[in-house]
Scaffold this active site. Structure first.
Site, short mmCIF file in Angstrom:
data_model
loop_
_atom_site.label_atom_id
_atom_site.label_comp_id
_atom_site.label_asym_id
_atom_site.label_seq_id
_atom_site.Cartn_x
_atom_site.Cartn_y
_atom_site.Cartn_z
NE ARG A 8 -3.54 2.38 2.19
CZ ARG A 8 -4.17 3.01 3.43
NH1 ARG A 8 -3.96 2.52 4.62
NH2 ARG A 8 -5.03 4.15 3.40
CG HIS A 9 -0.99 4.92 -1.31
ND1 HIS A 9 -1.33 5.90 -0.42
CD2 HIS A 9 -2.21 4.47 -1.55
CE1 HIS A 9 -2.59 6.11 -0.05
NE2 HIS A 9 -3.04 5.22 -0.96
NE ARG A 58 -4.25 7.50 -3.24
CZ ARG A 58 -5.30 7.50 -4.09
NH1 ARG A 58 -4.91 8.68 -4.78
NH2 ARG A 58 -6.26 7.13 -4.02
CD GLU A 82 -8.89 2.14 -2.91
OE1 GLU A 82 -9.11 1.08 -3.23
OE2 GLU A 82 -7.94 2.36 -1.75
CG HIS A 149 -4.63 2.82 -4.35
ND1 HIS A 149 -4.30 4.04 -4.28
CD2 HIS A 149 -4.08 2.27 -5.62
CE1 HIS A 149 -3.59 4.41 -5.39
NE2 HIS A 149 -3.55 3.38 -6.23
#
Length: 215
Positions: A8-9, A58, A82, A149
């Protein structure tokens, strides 16, 4: 053995303020950039063979921190984006609850298709899992880091594992810059133990609390 590291970012200002990001292209904040720099050496130690990232900044910028250490290129795949949050994107969660009370209640209850233009969980899981599968097939026997995400990671992993929505709701969300590890045996055992297996979840450094709701 093929290994997927679903990462995940890092943190964004919208994460920090419980604002609905969805597919809005929000940048990392200072904390998020520091999280990516701190996590990158841990992931580099896993000796990845490929890095694939969502095309949203991101995730792409999080992946770039790992690329800077490994020298690997980052391949962009928009399927790793996402969930699309429809008419909620850009709203604070409190605003979404006020403007769309029925849909918000269904979302809170885990309805996979709550309305308000939100992408269904089935559609989300399939598109992300397709990206995971294609990355694995392009790098058989390798370790692939996939920068994505929170919601996308959970649904994509669940789709590969064959878990239903009820099971997934019991699995905690990834904290910012944490990851899930999946493995698939590519040798003779693949005939008797086909498919992916969960080896680790929510691995990473704790640098700051993650908001309870972060979409």
């Amino acid at each position: 053995m093929t290994r997927l590291i679903v990462w995940r970012h890092g943190n964004t200002e919208w994460n920090a303020t419980s604002r609905v990001q969805g597919q809005t292209d929000v940048s990392l904040n200072d904390l998020g950039r520091e999280q990516a720099r701190a996590a990158a050496p841990l992931l580099a130690a896993l000796r990845p063979d490929a890095i694939v990232a969502s095309d949203l900044r991101r995730a792409a910028d999080t992946a770039a921190a790992l690329a800077a250490l490994t020298g690997l290129p980052v391949r962009s795949d928009p399927r790793l984006r996402e969930r699309h949050f429809g008419r909620w994107q850009g709203l604070f969660l409190t605003e979404a609850a006020e403007r769309f009370p029925a849909e918000f209640a269904r979302w809170r209850a885990g309805d996979p298709d709550p309305g308000a233009g939100l992408e269904t969980l089935d559609d989300l899981g399939k598109r992300v899992a397709d990206a995971f599968t294609d990355a694995a097939e392009a790098n058989p026997g390798g370790t692939i880091v996939l920068a994505t995400h929170g919601g996308a990671a959970r649904q994509g992993v669940g789709h590969l594992l064959g878990w239903d929505h009820g099971v997934l709701r019991s699995v905690g969300s990834l904290a910012n810059c944490h990851w899930t590890e999946l493995r698939r045996d590519d040798g003779v055992e693949r005939r008797t133990r086909p498919g992916w297996h969960l080896r680790a979840h929510n691995v990473g450094l704790i640098t700051a609390p993650t908001p309870a709701e972060s979409v």
